[in-house]
Scaffold this active site. Structure first.
Site, short mmCIF file in Angstrom:
data_model
loop_
_atom_site.label_atom_id
_atom_site.label_comp_id
_atom_site.label_asym_id
_atom_site.label_seq_id
_atom_site.Cartn_x
_atom_site.Cartn_y
_atom_site.Cartn_z
CB SER A 124 32.83 28.76 36.44
OG SER A 124 33.94 29.41 37.00
CE1 TYR A 148 30.80 26.62 41.62
CE2 TYR A 148 32.96 27.37 40.91
CZ TYR A 148 31.58 27.46 40.85
OH TYR A 148 30.99 28.36 39.99
CE LYS A 152 28.95 26.28 38.40
NZ LYS A 152 27.48 26.37 38.31
P1 NAD Z 1 24.24 32.87 44.31
O1 NAD Z 1 24.60 31.97 45.41
O2 NAD Z 1 24.00 34.30 44.62
O3 NAD Z 1 22.97 32.31 43.52
C1 NAD Z 1 22.67 30.95 43.45
C2 NAD Z 1 21.22 30.78 43.86
O4 NAD Z 1 20.84 29.42 43.75
C3 NAD Z 1 20.95 31.20 45.29
O5 NAD Z 1 19.81 32.05 45.31
C4 NAD Z 1 20.68 29.89 46.04
O6 NAD Z 1 19.75 30.07 47.09
C5 NAD Z 1 20.13 29.02 44.92
N1 NAD Z 1 20.37 27.58 45.04
C6 NAD Z 1 21.54 26.93 45.25
N2 NAD Z 1 21.36 25.60 45.18
C7 NAD Z 1 20.04 25.40 44.91
C8 NAD Z 1 19.25 24.25 44.69
N3 NAD Z 1 19.77 23.01 44.69
N4 NAD Z 1 17.92 24.41 44.44
C9 NAD Z 1 17.37 25.66 44.40
N5 NAD Z 1 18.08 26.79 44.58
C10 NAD Z 1 19.41 26.65 44.82
O7 NAD Z 1 25.40 32.74 43.19
P2 NAD Z 1 25.67 33.57 41.88
O8 NAD Z 1 26.96 34.28 42.06
O9 NAD Z 1 24.47 34.31 41.47
O10 NAD Z 1 25.96 32.38 40.87
C11 NAD Z 1 24.95 31.85 40.04
C12 NAD Z 1 25.54 30.70 39.24
O11 NAD Z 1 26.65 31.19 38.49
C13 NAD Z 1 26.08 29.54 40.09
O12 NAD Z 1 25.79 28.33 39.43
C14 NAD Z 1 27.56 29.80 40.12
O13 NAD Z 1 28.29 28.62 40.30
C15 NAD Z 1 27.80 30.37 38.74
N6 NAD Z 1 28.99 31.21 38.66
C16 NAD Z 1 29.16 32.25 39.54
C17 NAD Z 1 30.32 33.02 39.48
C18 NAD Z 1 30.55 34.13 40.47
O14 NAD Z 1 31.70 34.51 40.67
N7 NAD Z 1 29.52 34.68 41.12
C19 NAD Z 1 31.28 32.76 38.50
C20 NAD Z 1 31.07 31.71 37.61
C21 NAD Z 1 29.91 30.94 37.70
C1 WQD Z 2 40.17 37.62 42.43
C2 WQD Z 2 41.59 38.08 42.69
C3 WQD Z 2 42.71 36.86 44.42
C4 WQD Z 2 40.16 38.26 47.71
C5 WQD Z 2 36.54 32.80 42.07
C6 WQD Z 2 36.29 31.35 41.80
C7 WQD Z 2 35.83 31.15 40.39
C8 WQD Z 2 34.63 32.05 40.07
C9 WQD Z 2 34.86 33.46 40.47
C10 WQD Z 2 32.64 30.80 40.38
C11 WQD Z 2 42.59 36.94 42.90
C12 WQD Z 2 42.54 38.31 44.82
C13 WQD Z 2 40.73 38.05 46.46
C14 WQD Z 2 40.91 38.96 48.70
C15 WQD Z 2 42.71 39.20 47.12
N1 WQD Z 2 33.46 31.65 40.79
N2 WQD Z 2 41.97 38.51 46.17
N3 WQD Z 2 42.16 39.38 48.35
O1 WQD Z 2 39.57 33.45 42.62
O2 WQD Z 2 39.40 34.63 40.39
O3 WQD Z 2 37.53 33.27 41.17
O4 WQD Z 2 35.33 33.52 41.83
O5 WQD Z 2 32.69 30.11 39.41
O6 WQD Z 2 35.52 29.81 40.24
O7 WQD Z 2 37.51 30.64 42.00
O8 WQD Z 2 37.98 35.42 42.30
O9 WQD Z 2 37.32 37.38 43.60
O10 WQD Z 2 38.18 35.34 44.82
O11 WQD Z 2 39.77 36.71 43.46
O12 WQD Z 2 43.85 39.61 46.86
O13 WQD Z 2 40.46 39.15 49.85
O14 WQD Z 2 41.61 38.84 43.91
O15 WQD Z 2 43.94 36.36 44.87
O16 WQD Z 2 43.80 37.34 42.33
P1 WQD Z 2 38.75 34.15 41.64
P2 WQD Z 2 38.24 36.21 43.62
#
Ligand code: NAD
Ligand code: WQD
Length: 338
Positions: A124, A148, A152
């Protein structure tokens, strides 16, 4: 290729599983459904015209994982499984360390036992924290400001150590910026439980009438309109980035890190306006105080992935808003409507 996808029933995992199936790869999903529904995989099968295998198990369950590897003999793994809510991670940090670190260590051990040597990992942009200014290049300093994010950051270090100790291991660390959007069919999409933490699902629920208004967290940041700016990347582009990374690992050893972002920052109000345009619905909002822990701005320098992977984000924020709206309108309660 035969690709084992952990967390493949989730938001990014389901879109990537669809992309893999469409490209002709065979897929086995391992997911404990702790934050997803198996309905996403039924819909992926409907869209792809063929199914991924599915094992309902926690990735920390070594016996289940061992059986899955013995049966499927994957050539590569994409590791999405993990817990991802920043706020929750400050409340229950041990669960985050157990699930995110524990699953990765078990996975790497089982991969080694079965001679599976390629792994793509979901990292991330949160690892860039506030240590430098965007645009972030992959060699920018890293750290994290919450449990969190620390999982990562720690997993990246574990992967680097394991790759240094095993010259046959091939590792792609993908640092996602802000994934948004949905498959254009409207059949799969992001399905957060409870009140969404992230901007796009919240806006989509306001547009659908499920929530009254958006709270804009701060309008006094040093950005063009005062609201926070982020690098919003369409999940379909993100899925394509995984296929590109997987392809690269076929003929490159070692440990690699790539940003997956667009390089283009959008503000909260840009997103509100793009969503209004895409949906034809007015999004009521109110400015609220800054959300603790938020940075003013985060966006990628995406050049390395362009040069090394031949990948770049193609889809616009407007397209992502239209796709999110289509998904939300057709599935007001997500996969629970199935
Ligand atoms: P998500 O929660 O939709 O998907 C994660 C999946 O993993 C889910 O289906 C959950 O049931 C499964 N899971 C969690 N822990 C598990 C375990 N120990 N064993 C088996 N299954 C497990 O999330 P997502 O948004 O699809 O994110 C996927 C990956 O990408 C995550 O690692 C997340 O941290 C990373 N990521 C997400 C974002 C974002 O904003 N969505 C941003 C950066 C990184
Ligand atoms: C985006 C912008 C908020 C909600 C998070 C995690 C990051 C990654 C992605 C996993 C910001 C603003 C949001 C609301 C708002 N996940 N906002 N009102 O914070 O950039 O990232 O998700 O790795 O680790 O921290 O994403 O979508 O929460 O926010 O004004 O109700 O929207 O302040 O500027 P963020 P977000």
């Amino acid at each position: 290729m035969r690709v084992l996808v952990t967390g493949g029933a989730g938001y990014i995992g389901s879109h990537t599983t669809l992309a893999l199936l469409k490209e002709g790869h065979d897929v086995l999903v391992v997911d404990d459904l702790s934050n997803s529904s198996v309905e996403s995989l039924h819909r992926v099968a409907e869209l792809a015209g063929r199914e991924a295998g599915f094992v309902e198990a926690n990735v920390r369950d070594e016996a289940a994982l061992d059986a899955a590897f013995a049966d499927f003999t994957p050539e590569a793994v994409i590791h999405f499984a993990g817990w991802k809510a920043v706020g929750e991670s400050t409340q229950i940090p041990l669960v985050y360390y157990r699930e995110n670190l524990g699953s990765t260590i078990t996975l790497l051990e089982v991969m080694a036992q079965h001679g599976c040597r390629s792994i793509v990992f979901s990292s991330s942009a949160t690892v860039y924290g506030e240590l430098s200014e965007p645009p972030f290049t992959e060699d920018a300093p890293t750290g994290a400001t919450n449990p969190y994010g620390r999982t990562k950051h720690m997993i990246e270090q574990i992967l680097a150590d394991v790759a240094a100790a095993d010259d046959q291991l091939r590792v792609a660390v993908l640092r996602y910026f802000n994934p948004i959007g949905a498959d254009e069919s409207g059949r799969i999409g992001e399905d957060p439980k409870g009140i969404p933490n992230n901007l796009l699902p919240f806006v989509a629920q306001v547009a659908a009438g499920r929530r009254e208004k958006l709270m804009v967290f701060g309008d006094d940041y040093p950005t063009p309109d005062g609201t926070g700016t982020r690098d919003y990347i369409h999940v379909v582009d993100l899925a394509a980035g995984h296929l590109a990374a997987l392809g690269h690992l076929q003929d490159h050893d070692g440990y690699h890190v790539w940003n997956l972002g667009t390089g283009q920052p959008s503000s909260v109000l840009d997103i509100v306006h793009a969503f209004e345009k895409a949906s034809g619905v007015t999004i009521p909002y109110e400015v609220a105080p800054r959300r603790p822990g938020d940075v003013a701005s985060s966006f990628a320098d995406p050049k390395l992935a362009q040069t090394e992977l031949g990948w770049r984000a193609e889809l616009s924020v407007e397209q992502a808003c239209a796709d999110t709206h289509r998904w939300q309108a057709a599935n007001p309660n997500g996969f629970a409507d199935a």
